[in-house]
Design a protein around this motif. Structure first.
Motif: not given
Length: 431
Positions: A334-339, A313-317
């Motif tokens: 970047m903010p998504i892959t860090i977690p 869902s975050l990648f879709a956004a």
């Protein structure tokens, strides 16, 4: 619901019917098996036989260095200089010079060669020499072989026993299972999450999204895409398991028959000598059979779907925010892959100490729980932690899907403008 099911069907069938999907599904197990076989073949064949001449002035090693599969020793009466000057002419790869030395002191011998023989061969030569020196020192000390066997055996073994489960456990097996499960989830979330993002980006840049959103809401479009790609991932994963299972079922009898045919009477001593290793393998197989694979498999599927839905869902956004320049996605992802990377790092700590504070936090926090919790489950996790982790992961998926719908409602129709995080924040609070 009908519109969402249509989107799911479209996403699933479009991807499954592609030649790339069929080829990738068939080729990855073949490549995996082929690479495994190639590594095994190279490991066996890469180390050729090395012929080593030995000039032993001490006389302590003569006749005591046995040949191996990769090393052949020949004690020479010629002078060291003559062999060094014509090493290849005599058919040797190296010559070892052993001068007279004090058996009770450390010694250093020179190994001469024209072409590098490798660290593996050097290490084996050192092991052979040290073994002979140790035997001589033991004999001089008046210690019999039986006494040495008792002294060096130790005889102490620690067997972990889980009181709650009432059975023996094996931390090494748990480590391998946890690491493999965590690594697979790490790869799947990145791979299939990126797939959703690319799908949204393609529809936006091709202006197909403008037509689709005239019939469905952006939230329904996002949800349909996420579920559709998830089904594609599950289909591919199940097919890989089936193909690998078929290969294992076919290859095991063949390898067994080849192994039986290859045995000759001269090799029977090697078979007897390997009985200890066979016993260890049987013990490992027993430990594997003792694992609760139904529970591990069930939680793996749950965390695969939960983690995928949350990150997809975050990648879709992000895909709905990218304009004509695809490079914008690098900054936004970047903010998504860090977690995800953080979860993989915490997983390494969780495997070493499954009940540490960091491991417990990482297995409950929704952004890292899919990877970290799967690394802890083989070691045993309290029920309340599993339930809390599952509830928070579901809540996290609902929250991120809601956020993706709010962002995509505006972003998917926005062209020619670079979006800032401040503007994204305003879209989230807008009714």
């Amino acid at each position: 619901m009908k519109k969402i099911s249509i989107i799911i069907q479209r996403e699933y069938l479009t991807r499954v019917r592609k030649r790339s999907f069929i080829l990738l599904t068939l080729l990855i197990p073949i490549l995996f098996i082929g690479i495994s076989v190639l590594i095994g073949v190279l490991a066996v064949s890469s180390t050729g036989e090395k012929k080593v001449a030995i000039v032993d002035e001490s006389g302590l090693f003569t006749g005591k260095l046995e040949d191996t599969k990769t090393l052949r020793f020949t004690f020479e009466q010629r002078s060291l200089d003559s062999i060094k000057n014509n090493l290849s002419g005599y058919g040797y790869d190296a010559v070892l010079s052993i001068p007279r030395f004090n058996i009770n002191e450390n010694a250093s011998f020179l190994l001469f060669y024209d072409n590098e023989i490798g660290l593996d061969a050097q290490g084996k030569i050192e092991d052979k020499l040290n073994s002979v020196v140790s035997d001589i020192r033991i004999r001089d000390a008046g210690i019999s072989p039986d006494q040495l066997k008792v002294i060096s055996s130790g005889g102490v073994k620690v067997t972990p026993f889980n009181i709650k489960e009432g059975k023996e456990s094996n931390n090494a097996i748990g480590l391998v299972i946890g690491y493999v499960c965590g690594f697979l989830l790490y790869m799947f979330m990145l791979f299939y999450g990126m797939s959703v993002m690319r799908s949204v980006m393609e529809e936006k840049t091709n202006r197909i999204a403008e037509i689709i959103v005239s019939s469905v809401r952006p939230f329904q479009l996002m949800l349909g895409k996420i579920i559709g790609v998830a089904l594609v991932g599950l289909t591919q994963f199940l097919l890989w398991i089936v193909l690998l299972g078929i290969f294992a079922a076919i290859s095991t009898p063949l390898l067994g028959s080849l192994g039986t045919a290859a045995v000759d009477p001269a090799a029977m001593t090697g078979v007897v000598a390997s009985s200890t290793k066979q016993g260890e393998m049987l013990e490992v197989m027993k430990m594997l059979q003792g694992q609760n694979w139904l529970m591990i498999g069930g939680w793996f599927i749950f965390y695969f779907l939960g983690g995928y839905f949350l990150y997809a869902s975050l990648f879709a956004a992000v895909g709905s925010l990218v304009n004509e320049d695809p490079q914008e996605s690098n900054q936004l992802t970047m903010p998504i892959t860090i977690p995800i990377i953080l979860g993989f790092v915490i997983m390494s700590t969780a495997i070493k100490d499954p009940n540490s504070g960091l491991a417990v936090f990482g297995s409950i926090f929704p952004l890292t729980s899919p990877i970290v919790m799967m690394a802890r489950i083989p070691f045993g996790v309290p029920a309340w932690e599993l339930i809390l982790s599952a509830v928070l992961l579901v809540c996290g998926f609902i929250a991120t899907t809601w956020m993706a719908g709010k962002i995509s409602r505006t972003g998917i129709l926005l062209y020619g403008k670079k979006v800032t995080f401040k503007e994204i924040g305003k879209w989230l609070v807008r009714k």
